[in-house]
Design an enzyme around this catalytic site. Structure first.
Site, short mmCIF file in Angstrom:
data_model
loop_
_atom_site.label_atom_id
_atom_site.label_comp_id
_atom_site.label_asym_id
_atom_site.label_seq_id
_atom_site.Cartn_x
_atom_site.Cartn_y
_atom_site.Cartn_z
N ASP A 239 0.59 -1.28 0.03
CA ASP A 239 -0.03 0.04 0.36
C ASP A 239 0.93 1.35 -0.62
O ASP A 239 0.85 2.05 -0.36
CB ASP A 239 -0.96 -0.14 1.34
CG ASP A 239 -2.00 -0.95 0.98
OD1 ASP A 239 -2.03 -1.52 0.13
OD2 ASP A 239 -2.77 -1.70 2.46
N ARG A 242 2.79 1.53 -3.17
CA ARG A 242 2.46 2.31 -4.50
C ARG A 242 1.95 3.63 -4.13
O ARG A 242 2.19 4.59 -5.40
CB ARG A 242 0.43 1.93 -4.28
CG ARG A 242 0.81 -0.05 -5.08
CD ARG A 242 -0.56 -0.91 -4.52
NE ARG A 242 -0.22 -2.45 -4.85
CZ ARG A 242 -0.71 -3.22 -4.84
NH1 ARG A 242 -1.99 -2.79 -4.05
NH2 ARG A 242 -0.51 -4.22 -4.94
N GLN A 278 -2.24 23.26 -32.84
CA GLN A 278 -3.01 22.96 -32.51
C GLN A 278 -3.22 21.23 -31.36
O GLN A 278 -3.18 20.90 -30.70
CB GLN A 278 -4.22 23.19 -32.22
CG GLN A 278 -5.12 23.64 -31.22
CD GLN A 278 -6.43 23.43 -32.56
OE1 GLN A 278 -7.43 23.06 -32.51
NE2 GLN A 278 -7.46 23.96 -31.08
N GLU A 362 4.80 -3.26 -8.09
CA GLU A 362 4.08 -2.80 -6.99
C GLU A 362 2.83 -3.58 -7.36
O GLU A 362 1.77 -2.32 -7.24
CB GLU A 362 4.36 -2.28 -6.54
CG GLU A 362 5.90 -2.56 -6.30
CD GLU A 362 6.72 -1.25 -4.95
OE1 GLU A 362 4.96 -0.68 -4.16
OE2 GLU A 362 7.52 -1.13 -5.03
N THR A 364 0.13 -4.61 -10.78
CA THR A 364 0.13 -4.89 -12.29
C THR A 364 -1.14 -2.94 -12.46
O THR A 364 -1.85 -3.09 -11.26
CB THR A 364 -0.27 -5.04 -13.19
OG1 THR A 364 -1.60 -5.67 -12.66
CG2 THR A 364 0.93 -6.38 -13.31
#
Ligand SMILES: Cc1cc2nc3c(=O)[nH]c(=O)nc-3n(C[C@H](O)[C@H](O)[C@H](O)COP(=O)(O)OP(=O)(O)OC[C@H]3O[C@@H](n4cnc5c(N)ncnc54)[C@H](O)[C@@H]3O)c2cc1C
Length: 378
Positions: A239, A242, A278, A362, A364
Protein backbone atom coordinates in the site's frame (compact mmCIF):
# COMPACT_ATOMS: atom_id res chain seq x y z
CA UNK A 1 0.36 23.82 -7.90
CA UNK A 2 -2.13 25.35 -5.53
CA UNK A 3 -2.19 22.57 -2.93
CA UNK A 4 -1.13 24.08 0.41
CA UNK A 5 2.10 22.57 1.73
CA UNK A 6 3.46 23.09 5.22
CA UNK A 7 6.72 24.97 5.51
CA UNK A 8 8.51 21.70 6.29
CA UNK A 9 7.04 19.95 3.23
CA UNK A 10 8.02 22.87 1.02
CA UNK A 11 11.56 22.82 2.42
CA UNK A 12 11.89 19.08 1.81
CA UNK A 13 10.71 19.57 -1.79
CA UNK A 14 13.24 22.36 -2.44
CA UNK A 15 16.13 20.59 -0.71
CA UNK A 16 15.56 17.33 -2.63
CA UNK A 17 15.03 19.20 -5.92
CA UNK A 18 18.35 20.97 -5.53
CA UNK A 19 20.15 17.76 -4.58
CA UNK A 20 18.59 15.76 -7.43
CA UNK A 21 19.26 18.36 -10.13
CA UNK A 22 22.86 18.87 -8.97
CA UNK A 23 23.95 15.37 -8.02
CA UNK A 24 21.69 12.86 -9.79
CA UNK A 25 20.55 14.32 -13.10
CA UNK A 26 24.06 14.88 -14.55
CA UNK A 27 24.93 11.16 -14.25
CA UNK A 28 21.50 9.61 -14.90
CA UNK A 29 21.96 9.06 -18.66
CA UNK A 30 25.40 7.47 -18.23
CA UNK A 31 24.18 5.21 -15.41
CA UNK A 32 21.27 4.13 -17.62
CA UNK A 33 23.49 3.26 -20.59
CA UNK A 34 26.02 1.42 -18.42
CA UNK A 35 23.41 -0.12 -16.05
CA UNK A 36 25.51 1.35 -13.27
CA UNK A 37 24.04 1.27 -9.76
CA UNK A 38 24.50 4.73 -8.17
CA UNK A 39 26.13 3.60 -4.90
CA UNK A 40 27.66 6.98 -3.98
CA UNK A 41 24.38 8.81 -4.63
CA UNK A 42 22.41 6.33 -2.51
CA UNK A 43 24.94 6.84 0.31
CA UNK A 44 24.38 10.60 0.14
CA UNK A 45 20.61 10.10 0.10
CA UNK A 46 20.97 8.08 3.30
CA UNK A 47 22.75 11.04 4.85
CA UNK A 48 19.87 13.31 3.83
CA UNK A 49 17.32 11.05 5.53
CA UNK A 50 15.72 9.96 2.23
CA UNK A 51 16.10 6.19 2.62
CA UNK A 52 13.71 5.88 5.55
CA UNK A 53 11.79 9.10 5.31
CA UNK A 54 8.73 8.16 7.36
CA UNK A 55 10.75 6.35 10.04
CA UNK A 56 11.07 8.35 13.28
CA UNK A 57 14.50 9.88 13.92
CA UNK A 58 15.02 7.59 16.97
CA UNK A 59 15.17 4.66 14.50
CA UNK A 60 17.52 6.42 12.11
CA UNK A 61 14.89 7.84 9.71
CA UNK A 62 13.89 11.24 8.40
CA UNK A 63 10.79 11.48 10.61
CA UNK A 64 8.74 13.17 7.87
CA UNK A 65 5.17 12.77 6.64
CA UNK A 66 4.04 10.65 3.70
CA UNK A 67 3.23 13.93 1.90
CA UNK A 68 6.92 14.94 2.15
CA UNK A 69 7.82 11.49 0.86
CA UNK A 70 5.61 12.00 -2.23
CA UNK A 71 7.25 15.35 -2.91
CA UNK A 72 10.79 14.05 -2.42
CA UNK A 73 10.34 10.94 -4.53
CA UNK A 74 8.92 12.98 -7.42
CA UNK A 75 12.03 15.16 -7.38
CA UNK A 76 14.36 12.14 -7.38
CA UNK A 77 12.36 10.48 -10.21
CA UNK A 78 12.41 13.71 -12.23
CA UNK A 79 16.19 13.36 -12.27
CA UNK A 80 16.49 9.55 -12.42
CA UNK A 81 13.70 6.98 -12.20
CA UNK A 82 16.14 4.17 -11.35
CA UNK A 83 17.41 6.04 -8.29
CA UNK A 84 13.78 6.72 -7.34
CA UNK A 85 12.78 3.04 -7.34
CA UNK A 86 15.88 2.19 -5.28
CA UNK A 87 14.78 4.77 -2.71
CA UNK A 88 11.13 3.73 -2.90
CA UNK A 89 11.85 0.05 -2.21
CA UNK A 90 14.16 0.86 0.71
CA UNK A 91 11.43 3.01 2.25
CA UNK A 92 8.96 0.18 1.60
CA UNK A 93 11.19 -2.27 3.51
CA UNK A 94 11.42 0.12 6.48
CA UNK A 95 7.61 0.25 6.81
CA UNK A 96 6.92 -3.32 8.02
CA UNK A 97 10.02 -3.34 10.24
CA UNK A 98 8.69 -0.22 11.97
CA UNK A 99 5.15 -1.57 12.23
CA UNK A 100 5.75 -5.24 13.01
CA UNK A 101 9.38 -5.45 14.15
CA UNK A 102 10.44 -6.26 17.72
CA UNK A 103 12.70 -3.73 19.46
CA UNK A 104 15.66 -6.05 18.76
CA UNK A 105 14.76 -6.24 15.04
CA UNK A 106 14.38 -2.46 14.88
CA UNK A 107 17.75 -1.99 16.52
CA UNK A 108 19.52 -4.53 14.33
CA UNK A 109 17.82 -4.00 10.96
CA UNK A 110 15.62 -0.89 10.85
CA UNK A 111 18.20 1.65 12.07
CA UNK A 112 20.84 0.70 9.43
CA UNK A 113 18.16 0.61 6.69
CA UNK A 114 16.53 3.92 7.59
CA UNK A 115 19.86 5.71 7.97
CA UNK A 116 21.02 4.42 4.59
CA UNK A 117 23.87 2.32 6.00
CA UNK A 118 22.31 -0.87 4.57
CA UNK A 119 20.05 -1.32 1.56
CA UNK A 120 16.87 -3.38 1.77
CA UNK A 121 14.86 -5.65 -0.53
CA UNK A 122 11.33 -6.98 -0.32
CA UNK A 123 10.92 -10.42 -1.90
CA UNK A 124 7.51 -11.86 -2.65
CA UNK A 125 7.39 -12.52 -6.44
CA UNK A 126 8.30 -16.02 -7.66
CA UNK A 127 8.52 -17.62 -11.10
CA UNK A 128 4.99 -19.06 -10.63
CA UNK A 129 3.58 -16.39 -8.29
CA UNK A 130 3.37 -12.87 -9.73
CA UNK A 131 0.00 -11.10 -9.64
CA UNK A 132 -1.35 -14.03 -7.61
CA UNK A 133 0.90 -13.22 -4.67
CA UNK A 134 -0.97 -15.59 -2.33
CA UNK A 135 0.32 -18.55 -4.36
CA UNK A 136 3.98 -18.31 -3.29
CA UNK A 137 5.63 -21.70 -2.83
CA UNK A 138 8.93 -20.76 -1.13
CA UNK A 139 8.70 -22.74 2.10
CA UNK A 140 9.99 -22.28 5.63
CA UNK A 141 10.19 -25.14 8.14
CA UNK A 142 11.09 -24.71 11.82
CA UNK A 143 13.99 -26.96 12.89
CA UNK A 144 15.22 -26.36 16.42
CA UNK A 145 15.72 -22.60 16.75
CA UNK A 146 16.05 -21.94 13.00
CA UNK A 147 13.72 -21.61 10.03
CA UNK A 148 15.01 -23.52 7.01
CA UNK A 149 13.96 -21.74 3.82
CA UNK A 150 13.80 -23.35 0.37
CA UNK A 151 12.56 -21.80 -2.87
CA UNK A 152 13.26 -18.92 -5.22
CA UNK A 153 12.23 -15.32 -5.87
CA UNK A 154 12.44 -13.28 -9.07
CA UNK A 155 12.63 -9.59 -10.00
CA UNK A 156 13.88 -8.44 -6.60
CA UNK A 157 14.70 -4.73 -6.61
CA UNK A 158 17.92 -3.66 -4.81
CA UNK A 159 18.83 -7.37 -4.42
CA UNK A 160 22.32 -7.05 -5.96
CA UNK A 161 23.32 -4.50 -3.32
CA UNK A 162 21.00 -5.16 -0.38
CA UNK A 163 22.19 -6.36 3.03
CA UNK A 164 18.71 -7.08 4.45
CA UNK A 165 15.88 -8.93 2.73
CA UNK A 166 12.29 -9.36 3.87
CA UNK A 167 11.27 -12.70 2.36
CA UNK A 168 7.68 -13.95 2.22
CA UNK A 169 7.45 -17.73 2.52
CA UNK A 170 4.94 -20.44 3.23
CA UNK A 171 4.95 -21.86 6.79
CA UNK A 172 2.68 -24.66 8.02
CA UNK A 173 -0.24 -26.18 6.15
CA UNK A 174 -2.74 -23.35 5.87
CA UNK A 175 -3.61 -22.54 2.26
CA UNK A 176 -2.84 -19.35 0.31
CA UNK A 177 -2.60 -16.09 2.24
CA UNK A 178 -3.28 -17.71 5.64
CA UNK A 179 -0.14 -19.86 5.35
CA UNK A 180 2.35 -17.09 4.62
CA UNK A 181 4.91 -15.58 7.01
CA UNK A 182 7.65 -12.95 6.69
CA UNK A 183 11.33 -13.51 7.48
CA UNK A 184 14.32 -11.19 7.71
CA UNK A 185 17.23 -12.75 5.83
CA UNK A 186 20.73 -11.30 5.84
CA UNK A 187 22.93 -11.26 2.76
CA UNK A 188 25.66 -13.87 3.12
CA UNK A 189 23.52 -16.37 5.06
CA UNK A 190 24.66 -19.87 3.94
CA UNK A 191 22.22 -21.33 1.39
CA UNK A 192 21.14 -17.88 0.16
CA UNK A 193 22.29 -17.18 -3.41
CA UNK A 194 21.80 -13.90 -5.28
CA UNK A 195 21.46 -14.21 -9.06
CA UNK A 196 22.85 -11.97 -11.82
CA UNK A 197 21.31 -8.61 -12.71
CA UNK A 198 18.33 -8.69 -15.10
CA UNK A 199 18.92 -6.87 -18.39
CA UNK A 200 16.00 -4.49 -18.33
CA UNK A 201 14.27 -2.16 -20.77
CA UNK A 202 14.22 0.75 -18.29
CA UNK A 203 15.23 1.78 -14.76
CA UNK A 204 18.50 0.22 -15.85
CA UNK A 205 20.60 1.77 -13.08
CA UNK A 206 18.46 -0.02 -10.49
CA UNK A 207 19.28 -3.53 -9.32
CA UNK A 208 16.86 -6.38 -10.14
CA UNK A 209 17.89 -9.97 -9.37
CA UNK A 210 16.58 -13.43 -8.60
CA UNK A 211 17.17 -15.10 -5.22
CA UNK A 212 17.61 -18.80 -4.44
CA UNK A 213 17.17 -20.32 -0.98
CA UNK A 214 18.67 -23.77 -0.65
CA UNK A 215 18.33 -24.99 2.95
CA UNK A 216 18.94 -21.43 4.09
CA UNK A 217 18.81 -21.38 7.91
CA UNK A 218 17.66 -18.13 9.55
CA UNK A 219 17.36 -17.64 13.33
CA UNK A 220 13.82 -18.14 14.67
CA UNK A 221 13.88 -14.58 16.04
CA UNK A 222 14.08 -13.33 12.43
CA UNK A 223 10.40 -13.98 11.77
CA UNK A 224 8.80 -10.58 11.22
CA UNK A 225 5.34 -10.31 12.79
CA UNK A 226 3.54 -13.48 13.80
CA UNK A 227 3.11 -16.81 12.05
CA UNK A 228 0.59 -16.42 9.20
CA UNK A 229 0.99 -12.63 9.03
CA UNK A 230 3.19 -12.62 5.92
CA UNK A 231 0.46 -11.75 3.43
CA UNK A 232 -0.90 -8.96 5.61
CA UNK A 233 2.63 -7.58 6.05
CA UNK A 234 3.23 -7.73 2.29
CA UNK A 235 -0.04 -6.01 1.42
CA UNK A 236 0.50 -3.27 4.02
CA UNK A 237 4.00 -2.69 2.66
CA UNK A 238 2.66 -2.59 -0.89
CA UNK A 239 0.00 0.00 0.00
CA UNK A 240 2.79 2.41 0.96
CA UNK A 241 4.92 1.17 -1.92
CA UNK A 242 2.20 2.10 -4.37
CA UNK A 243 2.28 5.71 -3.17
CA UNK A 244 6.01 5.54 -3.91
CA UNK A 245 5.59 4.15 -7.44
CA UNK A 246 2.84 6.68 -8.11
CA UNK A 247 5.26 9.45 -7.11
CA UNK A 248 7.98 7.91 -9.25
CA UNK A 249 5.61 7.93 -12.25
CA UNK A 250 4.65 11.58 -11.63
CA UNK A 251 8.33 12.59 -11.49
CA UNK A 252 8.99 10.82 -14.81
CA UNK A 253 5.87 12.43 -16.36
CA UNK A 254 6.89 15.91 -15.19
CA UNK A 255 10.34 15.47 -16.71
CA UNK A 256 8.82 14.31 -20.02
CA UNK A 257 6.41 17.27 -19.99
CA UNK A 258 9.27 19.75 -19.52
CA UNK A 259 11.33 18.07 -22.26
CA UNK A 260 8.36 18.18 -24.65
CA UNK A 261 7.77 21.89 -24.09
CA UNK A 262 11.48 22.71 -24.38
CA UNK A 263 11.91 20.78 -27.63
CA UNK A 264 8.53 21.72 -29.09
CA UNK A 265 9.22 25.43 -28.51
CA UNK A 266 12.64 25.26 -30.12
CA UNK A 267 11.94 23.01 -33.13
CA UNK A 268 10.43 24.77 -36.16
CA UNK A 269 8.55 23.08 -39.01
CA UNK A 270 6.28 24.77 -41.57
CA UNK A 271 7.83 28.08 -40.47
CA UNK A 272 6.69 27.96 -36.85
CA UNK A 273 7.52 26.24 -33.56
CA UNK A 274 5.90 22.82 -33.12
CA UNK A 275 4.01 24.07 -30.04
CA UNK A 276 2.14 26.59 -32.22
CA UNK A 277 0.17 23.67 -33.72
CA UNK A 278 -3.10 22.84 -32.01
CA UNK A 279 -2.45 19.09 -32.29
CA UNK A 280 0.69 19.53 -30.17
CA UNK A 281 -1.05 21.91 -27.76
CA UNK A 282 -3.71 19.28 -27.08
CA UNK A 283 -0.99 16.79 -26.09
CA UNK A 284 0.48 19.43 -23.75
CA UNK A 285 -2.92 20.26 -22.27
CA UNK A 286 -3.74 16.60 -21.65
CA UNK A 287 -0.35 16.06 -20.01
CA UNK A 288 -0.77 19.11 -17.75
CA UNK A 289 -4.23 17.87 -16.72
CA UNK A 290 -2.97 14.35 -15.96
CA UNK A 291 0.09 15.50 -14.01
CA UNK A 292 -2.02 17.76 -11.81
CA UNK A 293 -4.65 15.06 -11.23
CA UNK A 294 -1.97 12.44 -10.52
CA UNK A 295 -0.26 14.75 -8.05
CA UNK A 296 -3.49 15.41 -6.17
CA UNK A 297 -4.33 11.69 -6.06
CA UNK A 298 -0.87 10.89 -4.65
CA UNK A 299 -1.24 13.62 -2.02
CA UNK A 300 -4.71 12.37 -1.11
CA UNK A 301 -3.35 8.83 -0.52
CA UNK A 302 -0.38 10.20 1.43
CA UNK A 303 -2.61 12.43 3.58
CA UNK A 304 -4.83 9.45 4.43
CA UNK A 305 -1.70 7.55 5.48
CA UNK A 306 -0.52 10.52 7.57
CA UNK A 307 -3.92 10.64 9.30
CA UNK A 308 -3.56 6.96 10.18
CA UNK A 309 -6.55 5.96 8.03
CA UNK A 310 -6.77 2.99 5.69
CA UNK A 311 -5.44 4.10 2.31
CA UNK A 312 -5.42 0.88 0.26
CA UNK A 313 -8.03 2.16 -2.19
CA UNK A 314 -6.48 5.62 -2.61
CA UNK A 315 -3.00 4.11 -3.08
CA UNK A 316 -4.29 1.80 -5.84
CA UNK A 317 -6.24 4.58 -7.56
CA UNK A 318 -3.19 6.84 -7.37
CA UNK A 319 -0.78 4.19 -8.68
CA UNK A 320 -3.13 3.15 -11.49
CA UNK A 321 -3.76 6.70 -12.65
CA UNK A 322 -0.19 8.04 -12.29
CA UNK A 323 1.52 5.12 -13.99
CA UNK A 324 -0.86 5.00 -16.96
CA UNK A 325 -0.68 8.80 -17.28
CA UNK A 326 3.14 8.66 -17.22
CA UNK A 327 3.15 6.12 -20.05
CA UNK A 328 0.80 8.32 -22.14
CA UNK A 329 2.72 11.52 -21.38
CA UNK A 330 6.07 9.95 -22.26
CA UNK A 331 4.56 8.55 -25.48
CA UNK A 332 3.37 12.02 -26.51
CA UNK A 333 6.60 13.71 -25.41
CA UNK A 334 8.56 11.31 -27.60
CA UNK A 335 6.11 11.90 -30.46
CA UNK A 336 6.71 15.65 -30.16
CA UNK A 337 10.45 14.98 -30.53
CA UNK A 338 9.84 13.11 -33.81
CA UNK A 339 12.79 10.98 -34.97
CA UNK A 340 15.16 12.70 -32.53
CA UNK A 341 13.14 11.33 -29.60
CA UNK A 342 13.91 7.84 -30.83
CA UNK A 343 17.64 8.37 -30.25
CA UNK A 344 19.68 8.27 -27.06
CA UNK A 345 20.69 11.91 -27.66
CA UNK A 346 17.42 13.03 -26.05
CA UNK A 347 16.34 12.41 -22.47
CA UNK A 348 12.80 11.53 -23.53
CA UNK A 349 13.99 8.16 -24.89
CA UNK A 350 15.05 7.09 -21.38
CA UNK A 351 11.91 8.52 -19.78
CA UNK A 352 9.74 6.55 -22.21
CA UNK A 353 11.47 3.28 -21.24
CA UNK A 354 11.50 4.12 -17.52
CA UNK A 355 7.79 4.96 -17.40
CA UNK A 356 6.76 1.59 -18.81
CA UNK A 357 7.52 -0.50 -15.72
CA UNK A 358 5.43 1.69 -13.42
CA UNK A 359 2.27 -0.02 -14.71
CA UNK A 360 3.80 -3.41 -13.89
CA UNK A 361 5.65 -3.54 -10.57
CA UNK A 362 4.05 -3.42 -7.13
CA UNK A 363 0.85 -4.69 -8.75
CA UNK A 364 0.05 -4.32 -12.44
CA UNK A 365 -2.67 -1.94 -13.64
CA UNK A 366 -4.99 -4.94 -13.84
CA UNK A 367 -4.28 -5.83 -10.20
CA UNK A 368 -4.94 -2.21 -9.14
CA UNK A 369 -8.30 -2.40 -10.94
CA UNK A 370 -9.07 -5.64 -9.06
CA UNK A 371 -8.27 -3.90 -5.73
CA UNK A 372 -10.38 -0.84 -6.62
CA UNK A 373 -13.32 -2.91 -7.91
CA UNK A 374 -13.26 -5.24 -4.87
CA UNK A 375 -13.37 -2.17 -2.67
CA UNK A 376 -16.31 -0.72 -4.60
CA UNK A 377 -18.23 -4.01 -4.60
CA UNK A 378 -17.77 -5.10 -0.98
C1 LIG B 1 11.87 -4.07 -12.67
C2 LIG B 1 11.02 -4.89 -11.75
C3 LIG B 1 11.22 -4.80 -10.37
C4 LIG B 1 10.46 -5.58 -9.50
N1 LIG B 1 10.73 -5.56 -8.14
C5 LIG B 1 10.12 -6.44 -7.31
C6 LIG B 1 10.50 -6.55 -5.93
O1 LIG B 1 11.35 -5.79 -5.44
N2 LIG B 1 9.91 -7.50 -5.17
C7 LIG B 1 8.98 -8.35 -5.65
O2 LIG B 1 8.52 -9.20 -4.91
N3 LIG B 1 8.59 -8.28 -6.96
C8 LIG B 1 9.14 -7.35 -7.79
N4 LIG B 1 8.77 -7.27 -9.12
C9 LIG B 1 7.76 -8.19 -9.63
C10 LIG B 1 6.46 -7.51 -10.02
O3 LIG B 1 5.77 -7.06 -8.88
C11 LIG B 1 5.67 -8.50 -10.88
O4 LIG B 1 6.35 -8.56 -12.14
C12 LIG B 1 4.21 -8.11 -11.06
O5 LIG B 1 3.54 -8.21 -9.83
C13 LIG B 1 3.51 -8.97 -12.12
O6 LIG B 1 3.77 -10.32 -11.95
P1 LIG B 1 4.26 -11.19 -13.21
O7 LIG B 1 5.40 -10.47 -13.83
O8 LIG B 1 4.51 -12.58 -12.75
O9 LIG B 1 3.07 -11.15 -14.23
P2 LIG B 1 1.68 -12.08 -14.25
O10 LIG B 1 1.16 -12.14 -12.90
O11 LIG B 1 2.10 -13.36 -14.92
O12 LIG B 1 0.78 -11.23 -15.16
C14 LIG B 1 0.94 -11.13 -16.57
C15 LIG B 1 -0.18 -10.23 -17.11
O13 LIG B 1 -1.46 -10.83 -16.81
C16 LIG B 1 -2.26 -9.92 -16.09
N5 LIG B 1 -3.07 -10.64 -15.12
C17 LIG B 1 -2.69 -11.55 -14.19
N6 LIG B 1 -3.73 -11.96 -13.47
C18 LIG B 1 -4.83 -11.30 -13.94
C19 LIG B 1 -6.22 -11.27 -13.59
N7 LIG B 1 -6.71 -12.02 -12.60
N8 LIG B 1 -7.03 -10.46 -14.29
C20 LIG B 1 -6.56 -9.69 -15.29
N9 LIG B 1 -5.25 -9.65 -15.67
C21 LIG B 1 -4.40 -10.45 -14.99
C22 LIG B 1 -1.27 -9.01 -15.38
O14 LIG B 1 -1.86 -7.78 -15.02
C23 LIG B 1 -0.20 -8.86 -16.45
O15 LIG B 1 -0.60 -7.89 -17.39
C24 LIG B 1 9.47 -6.44 -10.01
C25 LIG B 1 9.24 -6.50 -11.39
C26 LIG B 1 10.00 -5.75 -12.25
C27 LIG B 1 9.76 -5.83 -13.74
Amino acid sequence: MSFPLTEEQHMVQLMVREFARKEIEPVAARNDVESRFPTAIIDKMGGLGLMGMMVPAEYGGGGTTAVSYVLALQEIAYACAATAVTMSVNNLVCGPLLEYGTEEQKEKYLIPLASGETLGSFAITEPEAGSDAASVSTRAVLKGNKYIINGSKVFITNGGHAGTFIVIARLGDKPRHRGMSAFIVERGTPGFEIGPEEKKMGVRASSTVSLVFDDCAVPAENMLGGEGEGFKIAMTALDSGRIGISSQAIGIARAAFDEAIKYGSMRKQFGRALVRNQAIQWMIADAARDIEAAHLLALSAAMAKDRGESFTRQASISKLFSSEAAVRICYDALQIHGGYGYTKDFKVERLYRDARVTTIYEGTSEVQRIVIANNALK
